[in-house]
Design an enzyme around this catalytic site. Sequence first.
Site, mmCIF file in Angstrom:
data_model
loop_
_atom_site.group_PDB
_atom_site.id
_atom_site.type_symbol
_atom_site.label_atom_id
_atom_site.label_comp_id
_atom_site.label_asym_id
_atom_site.label_seq_id
_atom_site.Cartn_x
_atom_site.Cartn_y
_atom_site.Cartn_z
ATOM 1 N N ARG A 84 0.777 -1.212 0.022
ATOM 2 C CA ARG A 84 -0.032 0.101 -0.046
ATOM 3 C C ARG A 84 0.788 1.372 -0.064
ATOM 4 O O ARG A 84 1.287 1.773 0.995
ATOM 5 C CB ARG A 84 -0.886 -0.231 1.172
ATOM 6 C CG ARG A 84 -1.916 -1.098 1.177
ATOM 7 C CD ARG A 84 -2.874 -1.065 2.571
ATOM 8 N NE ARG A 84 -2.217 -1.276 3.738
ATOM 9 C CZ ARG A 84 -2.640 -1.301 4.931
ATOM 10 N NH1 ARG A 84 -3.854 -0.919 5.087
ATOM 11 N NH2 ARG A 84 -1.838 -1.361 5.966
ATOM 12 N N ASP A 93 1.748 5.207 -0.198
ATOM 13 C CA ASP A 93 1.096 6.278 0.556
ATOM 14 C C ASP A 93 0.851 7.251 -0.640
ATOM 15 O O ASP A 93 1.380 7.252 -1.698
ATOM 16 C CB ASP A 93 1.907 6.754 1.586
ATOM 17 C CG ASP A 93 2.232 5.953 2.645
ATOM 18 O OD1 ASP A 93 1.281 5.074 2.825
ATOM 19 O OD2 ASP A 93 3.011 6.097 3.575
ATOM 20 N N ARG A 115 10.507 6.846 3.585
ATOM 21 C CA ARG A 115 10.745 8.225 3.894
ATOM 22 C C ARG A 115 11.211 8.606 4.855
ATOM 23 O O ARG A 115 11.982 9.907 4.984
ATOM 24 C CB ARG A 115 9.260 8.795 3.478
ATOM 25 C CG ARG A 115 8.842 8.759 2.169
ATOM 26 C CD ARG A 115 7.544 9.748 1.661
ATOM 27 N NE ARG A 115 6.563 9.006 2.300
ATOM 28 C CZ ARG A 115 5.299 9.667 2.900
ATOM 29 N NH1 ARG A 115 5.504 11.177 2.509
ATOM 30 N NH2 ARG A 115 4.136 9.260 3.145
#
Length: 248
Positions: free
Chosen positions: A50, A52, A197
């Site tokens: 999934r 973002d 990230r």
Amino acid sequence: MARYFLRLGYRGAPFHGWQIQPNDVSVQEEIERALSVVLRTPISIVGAGRTDTGVNARVMYAHFDYDGILPEKGRLIVSLNRLVGRDIAVHDIIPVHSDAHARFDALERTYKYFVTFQKSPFFYPLSWHCPNGLDIDRMNEAAAILLETTDFTSFAKLHSDAKTNICKVTAAEWTMQGESMAVFTITADRFLRNMVRAIVGTLVDVGRGKVTVEEFRRIIERKDRCAAGQSMPGEALFLWDVRYPYIN
């Protein structure tokens, strides 16, 4: 009921991530809509992960089931690409065994994060601009610690629904592409939400001299997201590859 894998790619900017959202456009929703139109029956898909909001995928896999005879593959791919729009590309449709699973069967996933040191009107939508440069050697020294790490709580999104923060990272390295672009490549068996990230943001602090290599190690040991660096912008992050035992 037969099962198929889709191999696709997408630019993340127009979407609120991969997963279907109640009031926002997602990649999953667009692909399910296109499949349902072409195959004339409701189709649900399960992705390899999934991503973002804003995050891109050079390669993403998803599986779906269909109780019928698929149209000829080339014609089906053309039809799907007409419907999904210019920000998604369907590359292949692969028959797999009935219990193959796009998420749970993935052996490893690879992400890349792109940093440019020179302003460019061509790279800015898909990279992060850092005009002052970074100490790549020091960042690689810190990145090597990730290979020794198992608990990535310090880089996990707070209050997520993950049952465990344990991951096995098998590669983590910064490389230069020419003189004006650095690329961070990381491979693991699984990734937590926001993990890449957050890792990149903390490594950037190392590259700027704000965090030492030993402090980077202590950040990991603290298992506290608040101790790590900022989460970097999603547009420079790519899901680069997903590897399965039964797909070359």
